[in-house]
Design a protein around this motif. Structure first.
Motif, PDB file in Angstrom:
ATOM      1  N   ARG A 239      54.074  38.024  19.633  1.00 44.42           N
ATOM      2  CA  ARG A 239      54.694  38.986  20.553  1.00 44.42           C
ATOM      3  C   ARG A 239      53.735  39.410  21.670  1.00 44.42           C
ATOM      4  NH1 ARG A 239      55.573  41.728  15.884  1.00 44.42           N
ATOM      5  NH2 ARG A 239      55.056  43.819  16.617  1.00 44.42           N
ATOM      6  N   ALA A 240      52.911  38.489  22.127  1.00 51.85           N
ATOM      7  CA  ALA A 240      51.948  38.810  23.188  1.00 51.85           C
ATOM      8  C   ALA A 240      52.642  39.351  24.433  1.00 51.85           C
ATOM      9  CB  ALA A 240      51.121  37.575  23.543  1.00 51.85           C
ATOM     10  N   ASP A 241      53.851  38.867  24.698  1.00 53.05           N
ATOM     11  CA  ASP A 241      54.584  39.300  25.894  1.00 53.05           C
ATOM     12  C   ASP A 241      55.080  40.739  25.783  1.00 53.05           C
ATOM     13  OD1 ASP A 241      56.335  38.348  23.819  1.00 53.05           O
ATOM     14  OD2 ASP A 241      57.980  38.368  25.249  1.00 53.05           O
ATOM     15  N   LYS A 242      55.000  41.318  24.605  1.00 52.50           N
ATOM     16  CA  LYS A 242      55.471  42.696  24.409  1.00 52.50           C
ATOM     17  C   LYS A 242      54.357  43.730  24.611  1.00 52.50           C
ATOM     18  CE  LYS A 242      59.616  41.394  23.215  1.00 52.50           C
ATOM     19  NZ  LYS A 242      60.772  41.654  24.121  1.00 52.50           N
ATOM     20  N   PHE A 243      53.159  43.243  24.874  1.00 54.41           N
ATOM     21  CA  PHE A 243      52.056  44.199  25.034  1.00 54.41           C
ATOM     22  C   PHE A 243      52.162  44.980  26.339  1.00 54.41           C
ATOM     23  CE2 PHE A 243      47.916  45.324  26.813  1.00 54.41           C
ATOM     24  CZ  PHE A 243      47.468  46.190  25.824  1.00 54.41           C
ATOM     25  N   ARG A 244      51.910  46.249  26.236  1.00 50.44           N
ATOM     26  CA  ARG A 244      51.743  47.134  27.388  1.00 50.44           C
ATOM     27  C   ARG A 244      50.956  48.333  26.900  1.00 50.44           C
ATOM     28  NH1 ARG A 244      56.704  51.164  28.214  1.00 50.44           N
ATOM     29  NH2 ARG A 244      55.236  51.785  29.805  1.00 50.44           N
ATOM     30  N   THR A 245      50.382  49.060  27.798  1.00 48.39           N
ATOM     31  CA  THR A 245      49.633  50.228  27.371  1.00 48.39           C
ATOM     32  C   THR A 245      50.115  51.471  28.106  1.00 48.39           C
ATOM     33  OG1 THR A 245      47.396  51.091  26.970  1.00 48.39           O
ATOM     34  CG2 THR A 245      47.754  49.946  29.062  1.00 48.39           C
ATOM     35  N   ILE A 246      50.210  52.546  27.365  1.00 47.08           N
ATOM     36  CA  ILE A 246      50.541  53.857  27.913  1.00 47.08           C
ATOM     37  C   ILE A 246      49.420  54.789  27.488  1.00 47.08           C
ATOM     38  CG2 ILE A 246      52.236  55.721  28.011  1.00 47.08           C
ATOM     39  CD1 ILE A 246      54.323  53.758  27.016  1.00 47.08           C
TER      40      ILE A 246
END
Length: 413
Positions: A239-246
């Protein structure tokens, strides 16, 4: 005024910037139930008269608490979930797949999302940078139907941990130490936001342990900023494409800031019958045990099993102790087999249980006899938790569990 991590995630799921204490309707990304709570959710969902699930591919039904079923009554509840999944297209995680919270982080939840589940330890997924929280079965039925839920935006406690742990100290020790400091109701309906260089250096497994037990301090959720380690974990799970940071704002407002020096955290144990009844291992060396249990959504991951295997290798469990080991998921089990850990456990005379909740919920597998003492890596030691109100449960890290199994009394060496 800046926002905390909880406020930011919830804001993205509503139509405005939220603040602590506000009541909101938020969009939900993932819903989950397990075999203890799921049948009631199914019943309440059908009462709503809504013909389909809002997001069937992200509505997950887990059979993990009584897995496999020890009684016909529980087998019948499993049938309810299996039939519902077929009728409505929900995802079914059946017997042997593993504990819902481990499966959720392995496969279903991503940073920045909202997960609501009919199980109090749903907060485990907060380690991925998701707002993950437990709710009642009826609330989950509504969330499954509408794709929305109501929330009171929690105020946040900032838990800042810096420094390096002493040899053998685990994140479980840190969490038990924290709960001992603030109490089992010390963070009721708060978000615990973990930060500091100790947290930055932790593996995802260690972070999952902290997030998992946030509710044991009364918290609504436990949250971490998604970082490179989160990214690598998601990549390993496809799921590398699901990474994001908040990230929280630099001027975010916290109700309380708790600073902990990692070097000061001892081997910590929760004593019967509350999680905040904590003592150090050194204070408990006269406590003999009958059973040691390693597993659950708290400490049943591959990293936990490696810690135990390293200590047990070439040795034998004390003859007066029953040692039970339960991988948290099928994937953990397969990896433990591949690494030879299961062989080490069996040769040490430990008993291997199928992936699931096992003895933790007291439904089957490992129920205590009257007066017996168990040291477990689980998250709760309430009276009767392991199936007998006359049993005594101590909570500790996998490190302490392994040495305790060898010696026959609570110890860390």
């Amino acid at each position: 005024m800046g926002q905390t991590l909880a406020e930011k995630i919830i804001s993205e799921h509503t139509d405005h910037a939220v603040k602590a204490g506000e009541l909101v309707i938020a969009n939900v990304d993932v819903t989950a139930v397990q075999d203890g709570t799921g049948p009631l959710t199914v019943q309440e969902f059908k009462k709503l008269g809504i013909p389909k699930l809002k997001n069937p591919e992200r509505s997950i039904l887990f059979i993990d608490h009584a897995s496999p079923s020890p009684r016909k009554e529980l087998s019948n509840t499993h049938t309810v979930l299996r039939e519902f999944s077929k009728e409505y297209g929900a995802v079914l995680s059946d017997v042997g797949a593993g504990v819902c919270h481990q499966r959720l982080v392995e496969t279903f939840v991503n940073p920045g999302e909202i997960l609501v589940g009919a199980d109090s330890h749903t907060c485990t997924s907060g380690a991925l940078g998701a707002f993950a929280t437990g709710m009642g079965s009826t609330d989950i039925a509504v969330a499954m139907a509408l794709g929305k839920t109501w929330l009171k935006v929690p105020a946040t406690f900032k838990i800042e941990v810096n420094g390096k742990f002493k040899e053998g100290i685990c994140s479980k020790d840190l969490m038990l130490h924290l709960i001992g400091l603030i109490g089992a109701d010390g963070a009721t309906y708060k978000a615990l936001e973990f930060c500091g260089d100790t947290i930055d250096n932790m593996t995802m497994s260690e972070r999952f342990t902290l997030a998992n037990m946030a509710v044991e301090a009364g918290a609504k959720c436990g949250l971490f900023v998604a970082d490179e380690k989160t990214k690598e974990f998601l990549k390993s799970r496809g799921r590398a494409d699901k990474f994001r940071t908040i990230k929280p704002d630099s001027d975010a407002v916290y109700e309380r800031v708790i600073k902990i020096n990692a070097e000061d955290v001892p081997h910590t144990v929760s004593c019967p019958h509350t999680v905040d009844n904590t003592k150090t291992v050194d204070e408990l060396k006269d406590v003999k045990v009958d059973q040691v249990f390693v597993g659950t959504c708290t400490n049943g991951r591959i990293e936990d099993l490696r810690v135990v295997a390293k200590i047990l290798k070439g040795k034998t469990v004390n003859p007066d102790v029953r040692m039970l080991i339960c991988p948290a998921s099928k994937d953990v089990y397969l990896q433990a087999l591949d690494e030879g850990l299961i062989t080490i456990f069996v040769e040490a005379n430990a008993t291997i249980l199928p992936p699931g909740c096992g003895p933790c919920v007291g439904v089957h597998a490992g129920t205590l006899a009257d007066g017996e003492v168990c040291l477990a890596t689980q998250n709760r030691n309430f009276q009767g938790r392991m199936g007998n109100t006359k049993g005594f449960i101590y909570l500790a890290s996998p490190y302490v569990a392994a040495y305790t199994a060898l010696r026959g009394y609570i110890c860390a060496e």
